[in-house]
Design a protein around this motif. Structure first.
Motif, PDB file in Angstrom:
ATOM      1  N   ALA A  17      -5.117   6.501 -20.918  1.00 52.78           N
ATOM      2  CA  ALA A  17      -3.761   6.594 -20.355  1.00 52.78           C
ATOM      3  C   ALA A  17      -3.705   5.917 -18.987  1.00 52.78           C
ATOM      4  O   ALA A  17      -2.737   5.223 -18.664  1.00 52.78           O
ATOM      5  N   ARG A  18      -4.761   6.100 -18.173  1.00 54.33           N
ATOM      6  CA  ARG A  18      -4.825   5.474 -16.844  1.00 54.33           C
ATOM      7  C   ARG A  18      -4.852   3.948 -16.983  1.00 54.33           C
ATOM      8  O   ARG A  18      -4.153   3.228 -16.278  1.00 54.33           O
ATOM      9  N   LEU A  19      -5.670   3.444 -17.912  1.00 55.84           N
ATOM     10  CA  LEU A  19      -5.745   1.994 -18.131  1.00 55.84           C
ATOM     11  C   LEU A  19      -4.412   1.429 -18.615  1.00 55.84           C
ATOM     12  O   LEU A  19      -3.986   0.358 -18.170  1.00 55.84           O
ATOM     13  N   LEU A  20      -3.758   2.153 -19.508  1.00 64.02           N
ATOM     14  CA  LEU A  20      -2.447   1.715 -19.981  1.00 64.02           C
ATOM     15  C   LEU A  20      -1.434   1.688 -18.840  1.00 64.02           C
ATOM     16  O   LEU A  20      -0.692   0.713 -18.677  1.00 64.02           O
ATOM     17  N   ALA A  21      -1.415   2.730 -18.025  1.00 63.77           N
ATOM     18  CA  ALA A  21      -0.475   2.792 -16.899  1.00 63.77           C
ATOM     19  C   ALA A  21      -0.735   1.642 -15.921  1.00 63.77           C
ATOM     20  O   ALA A  21       0.207   1.028 -15.409  1.00 63.77           O
ATOM     21  N   PHE A  22      -2.009   1.351 -15.686  1.00 63.49           N
ATOM     22  CA  PHE A  22      -2.354   0.262 -14.775  1.00 63.49           C
ATOM     23  C   PHE A  22      -1.879  -1.085 -15.319  1.00 63.49           C
ATOM     24  O   PHE A  22      -1.218  -1.856 -14.625  1.00 63.49           O
ATOM     25  N   ARG A  23      -2.180  -1.361 -16.596  1.00 61.60           N
ATOM     26  CA  ARG A  23      -1.760  -2.636 -17.190  1.00 61.60           C
ATOM     27  C   ARG A  23      -0.244  -2.739 -17.259  1.00 61.60           C
ATOM     28  O   ARG A  23       0.316  -3.801 -17.017  1.00 61.60           O
ATOM     29  N   ASP A  24       0.424  -1.647 -17.604  1.00 63.16           N
ATOM     30  CA  ASP A  24       1.887  -1.651 -17.615  1.00 63.16           C
ATOM     31  C   ASP A  24       2.433  -1.960 -16.229  1.00 63.16           C
ATOM     32  O   ASP A  24       3.354  -2.760 -16.081  1.00 63.16           O
ATOM     33  N   GLY A  25       1.850  -1.312 -15.232  1.00 59.73           N
ATOM     34  CA  GLY A  25       2.299  -1.546 -13.857  1.00 59.73           C
ATOM     35  C   GLY A  25       2.087  -2.979 -13.419  1.00 59.73           C
ATOM     36  O   GLY A  25       2.961  -3.580 -12.788  1.00 59.73           O
ATOM     37  N   LEU A  26       0.927  -3.544 -13.764  1.00 57.29           N
ATOM     38  CA  LEU A  26       0.667  -4.952 -13.423  1.00 57.29           C
ATOM     39  C   LEU A  26       1.673  -5.879 -14.091  1.00 57.29           C
ATOM     40  O   LEU A  26       2.222  -6.790 -13.460  1.00 57.29           O
ATOM     41  N   ARG A  27       1.894  -5.662 -15.383  1.00 56.93           N
ATOM     42  CA  ARG A  27       2.832  -6.528 -16.111  1.00 56.93           C
ATOM     43  C   ARG A  27       4.239  -6.430 -15.537  1.00 56.93           C
ATOM     44  O   ARG A  27       4.931  -7.433 -15.389  1.00 56.93           O
ATOM     45  N   ARG A  28       4.671  -5.218 -15.252  1.00 55.27           N
ATOM     46  CA  ARG A  28       6.022  -5.043 -14.692  1.00 55.27           C
ATOM     47  C   ARG A  28       6.133  -5.693 -13.318  1.00 55.27           C
ATOM     48  O   ARG A  28       7.144  -6.320 -13.007  1.00 55.27           O
ATOM     49  N   PHE A  29       5.094  -5.521 -12.508  1.00 50.81           N
ATOM     50  CA  PHE A  29       5.120  -6.153 -11.192  1.00 50.81           C
ATOM     51  C   PHE A  29       5.149  -7.668 -11.331  1.00 50.81           C
ATOM     52  O   PHE A  29       5.922  -8.351 -10.648  1.00 50.81           O
ATOM     53  N   LEU A  30       4.336  -8.234 -12.212  1.00 48.61           N
ATOM     54  CA  LEU A  30       4.323  -9.689 -12.400  1.00 48.61           C
ATOM     55  C   LEU A  30       5.665 -10.197 -12.920  1.00 48.61           C
ATOM     56  O   LEU A  30       6.153 -11.238 -12.466  1.00 48.61           O
ATOM     57  N   HIS A  31       6.258  -9.474 -13.848  1.00 45.60           N
ATOM     58  CA  HIS A  31       7.577  -9.859 -14.364  1.00 45.60           C
ATOM     59  C   HIS A  31       8.609  -9.822 -13.233  1.00 45.60           C
ATOM     60  O   HIS A  31       9.399 -10.752 -13.071  1.00 45.60           O
ATOM     61  N   TRP A  32       8.578  -8.758 -12.457  1.00 41.88           N
ATOM     62  CA  TRP A  32       9.483  -8.634 -11.308  1.00 41.88           C
ATOM     63  C   TRP A  32       9.248  -9.785 -10.329  1.00 41.88           C
ATOM     64  O   TRP A  32      10.194 -10.408  -9.844  1.00 41.88           O
ATOM     65  N   SER A  33       7.990 -10.096 -10.053  1.00 43.72           N
ATOM     66  CA  SER A  33       7.637 -11.167  -9.124  1.00 43.72           C
ATOM     67  C   SER A  33       8.164 -12.515  -9.607  1.00 43.72           C
ATOM     68  O   SER A  33       8.691 -13.314  -8.820  1.00 43.72           O
ATOM     69  N   GLU A  34       8.015 -12.783 -10.897  1.00 43.78           N
ATOM     70  CA  GLU A  34       8.509 -14.043 -11.454  1.00 43.78           C
ATOM     71  C   GLU A  34      10.022 -14.135 -11.325  1.00 43.78           C
ATOM     72  O   GLU A  34      10.567 -15.203 -10.997  1.00 43.78           O
ATOM     73  N   ASP A  35      10.729 -13.033 -11.560  1.00 48.66           N
ATOM     74  CA  ASP A  35      12.186 -13.011 -11.387  1.00 48.66           C
ATOM     75  C   ASP A  35      12.573 -13.277  -9.936  1.00 48.66           C
ATOM     76  O   ASP A  35      13.534 -14.004  -9.659  1.00 48.66           O
ATOM     77  N   GLN A  36      11.827 -12.687  -9.011  1.00 46.98           N
ATOM     78  CA  GLN A  36      12.113 -12.899  -7.587  1.00 46.98           C
ATOM     79  C   GLN A  36      11.925 -14.364  -7.206  1.00 46.98           C
ATOM     80  O   GLN A  36      12.722 -14.922  -6.459  1.00 46.98           O
ATOM     81  N   ALA A  37      10.869 -14.972  -7.714  1.00 46.51           N
ATOM     82  CA  ALA A  37      10.622 -16.389  -7.420  1.00 46.51           C
ATOM     83  C   ALA A  37      11.784 -17.241  -7.929  1.00 46.51           C
ATOM     84  O   ALA A  37      12.279 -18.115  -7.219  1.00 46.51           O
ATOM     85  N   ARG A  38      12.222 -16.979  -9.151  1.00 44.49           N
ATOM     86  CA  ARG A  38      13.335 -17.752  -9.722  1.00 44.49           C
ATOM     87  C   ARG A  38      14.608 -17.569  -8.909  1.00 44.49           C
ATOM     88  O   ARG A  38      15.372 -18.521  -8.710  1.00 44.49           O
TER      89      ARG A  38
END
Length: 147
Positions: A17-38
């Motif tokens: 569950a911890r690993l899933l939460a971490f990967r989910d958090g990374l993906r969401r942050f990266l998606h958010w970051s890409e949107d901010q860049a655009r």
């Protein structure tokens, strides 16, 4: 504190569950970051290039940037060329070795990156409590001498 699962090598349901939460958090942050860049008028790769240049201790070479971005040298050089054409970066001759090209941000590159950096630091502060919880009871590892 040592977890019994870590000592035995077993992975618990909580660990998964911890690993899933971490990967989910990374993906969401990266998606958010890409949107901010655009929104700032940059591709995500240009944003990363600007950060690699500005965050490097001293003016980086294309080789340095390629390492930061996990790109081959020629791919990094192409990215630099496109960012240079967009007025975001400039090439600077190395003072000691004229075979080396260093990179610097233009005023436009600095302005766009500063806006993105402020937003990213704010987002990281917002996410910190969620990520801090992932480290609770996680055993620390001694640095490995072999890979």
């Amino acid at each position: 504190m040592t977890r019994p699962e870590a000592e035995s090598g077993a992975v618990s349901d909580d660990d998964y569950a911890r690993l899933l939460a971490f990967r989910d958090g990374l993906r969401r942050f990266l998606h958010w970051s890409e949107d901010q860049a655009r929104r700032e008028g940059l591709t995500p790769s240009r944003h990363q290039l600007l950060l690699a240049i500005r965050g490097h201790p001293g003016p980086p070479s294309i080789t340095d940037v390629a390492e930061h971005l996990a790109l081959r040298h020629h791919s990094a050089a192409e990215l630099v060329g496109r960012a240079e054409a967009a007025g975001l970066v400039r090439r600077v001759a190395d003072a000691d070795d004229h075979r080396v090209v260093r990179l610097a941000l233009t005023a436009e590159g600095e302005t766009r990156l500063a806006a993105l950096a402020a937003a990213h630091l704010e987002e990281l502060s917002r996410l910190r409590p969620r990520f801090d919880a992932l480290w609770v009871d996680l055993p620390s590892q001694e640095p490995s001498t072999s890979r």
